[in-house]
Design an enzyme around this catalytic site. Structure first.
Site, PDB file in Angstrom:
ATOM      1  N   LYS A 109       1.021  -1.513  -0.057  1.00 24.52           N
ATOM      2  CA  LYS A 109       0.056  -0.010  -0.199  1.00 24.52           C
ATOM      3  C   LYS A 109       0.855   1.464  -0.052  1.00 24.52           C
ATOM      4  CE  LYS A 109      -4.208  -1.926   1.482  1.00 24.52           C
ATOM      5  NZ  LYS A 109      -5.746  -1.651   2.906  1.00 24.52           N
ATOM      6  N   LYS A 192      -9.440 -12.380  -8.681  1.00 26.22           N
ATOM      7  CA  LYS A 192     -10.534 -12.323  -7.462  1.00 26.22           C
ATOM      8  C   LYS A 192     -11.438 -11.890  -7.626  1.00 26.22           C
ATOM      9  CE  LYS A 192     -10.759 -13.207  -2.756  1.00 26.22           C
ATOM     10  NZ  LYS A 192      -9.966 -12.774  -1.009  1.00 26.22           N
ATOM     11  N   LYS A 195     -13.981  -5.028  -5.128  1.00 23.14           N
ATOM     12  CA  LYS A 195     -15.040  -4.369  -5.406  1.00 23.14           C
ATOM     13  C   LYS A 195     -14.283  -2.880  -5.797  1.00 23.14           C
ATOM     14  CE  LYS A 195     -13.935  -2.532  -0.958  1.00 23.14           C
ATOM     15  NZ  LYS A 195     -14.024  -2.001   0.949  1.00 23.14           N
TER      16      LYS A 195
END
Length: 329
Positions: A109, A192, A195
């Protein structure tokens, strides 16, 4: 068995979340004492507007309730239980920089902009440890991508107990259900369902209407071959395997039984059957979700009720931790 698990507040839940985790949570309510929380404090480590965070917390809670989380479990949003943050601060004296530097999620991240990343993003795993340890949880449902964070929580618990000569925190065990299927993108069988995918056609949101569900399945990526008689025949066909996996999970059947039923048929026959099944399973949940969102105040009241129960469980652990480090005499 005391189970604790959290879920992100932002974004819509989709079919992958439901089949891979939420349905397991619903079943766990029969197996032990369960606490499920909306991780609104964790959301502050990213860029999220105050209004979006507030709305998302209610919407995610309503989705979990619609999926079957009820009063058998304790459902609350994290920020309503101050012991999470207070214990996190205490545990930051126990956690070590080297441990956090090794966190894969931090590396991913923060990327190359570590100097510009928030401190919260770096210490995020310590709060995760506090989320679990404040309830002296025995088990935590985790995916493969979260096992490292649970291992850190165990390291923190072990060091705290050792440093202060207490037996306060049990070492939580991971709950990885072998029955939970891995649901992939409807547009790419190697990725996968997520969202974060920019294409809404890649996933089925739990709020989607019947026509949208059917359209997404009809337009999902497949192949031109017929379905085989054995699941072994799907090994090199990721999109076909994904659609069969979804059907099996929704029908609560084994994938082998599904391919036997549709053996020799193409996706022109399989997709309509899958669409009908998906609508029959998801529509009642969506309708319940719509009802809940018509009274957001009632959903908020349910979270407050859960927080009262969670606070009562967390308070003795926090006090014991404070006494162990000398904050209470």
């Amino acid at each position: 068995m005391r189970v604790v698990s959290g879920i992100q507040t932002t974004g819509n839940l989709h079919l992958g979340n439901y089949l891979g985790a939420i349905r397991q949570w619903v079943a766990m309510q029969e197996q032990g004492e369960c606490l499920f929380f909306l991780a609104d404090l964790h959301a502050l480590t990213g860029n999220v507007s105050p209004q979006e965070l507030a709305n998302s917390t209610i919407e995610m809670a309503a989705t979990l309730m619609a999926a079957g989380i009820d009063d058998r479990a304790i459902l609350f949003n994290q920020s309503r239980v101050p012991a999470h943050a207070e214990l996190c601060w205490i545990l930051q004296g126990t956690a070590r920089m080297g441990w956090l530097n090794r966190m894969t999620q931090w590396k991913d991240k923060a990327g190359k902009n570590r100097e510009g990343a928030s401190v919260g993003l770096f210490t995020y795993p310590v709060l995760q440890a506090a989320d679990v340890l404040v309830y002296r949880a025995t088990h935590v449902p985790v995916g493969e991508d979260q096992k490292q964070h649970l291992e850190l929580a165990r390291d923190v618990a072990t060091k705290f107990n050792t440093d202060f000569g207490v037996d306060l925190f049990p070492l939580p065990e991971p709950l990885i259900s072998k029955a939970a299927p891995r649901i992939m993108s409807l547009r790419d069988g190697s990725a996968k369902m997520s969202k974060s995918d920019p294409s809404d056609m890649s996933r089925i949101n739990l709020i989607d209407d019947d026509d949208t569900i059917a359209a997404k399945i009809r337009k999902s990526k497949s192949d031109a071959d017929l379905l085989p008689e054995s699941v072994d025949g799907l090994a090199e066909r990721p999109e076909a395997k994904n659609l069969v996996t979804i059907y099996a999970a929704l029908a609560e059947r084994e994938p082998q039984a599904v391919v036997e039923e549709f053996a020799g048929k193409g996706f022109g026959a399989f997709k309509p059957a899958l669409a009908d099944l998906a609508v029959s399973v998801l529509a009642p949940m969506r309708d319940r979700l719509v009802q809940l969102l018509d009274d957001r105040a009632a959903v908020g009241a349910q979270l407050a009720k859960g927080a009262e129960r969670a606070n009562a469980l967390a308070a003795p652990t926090l006090k014991a931790a404070q006494q162990a480090v000398g904050l209470q005499v």
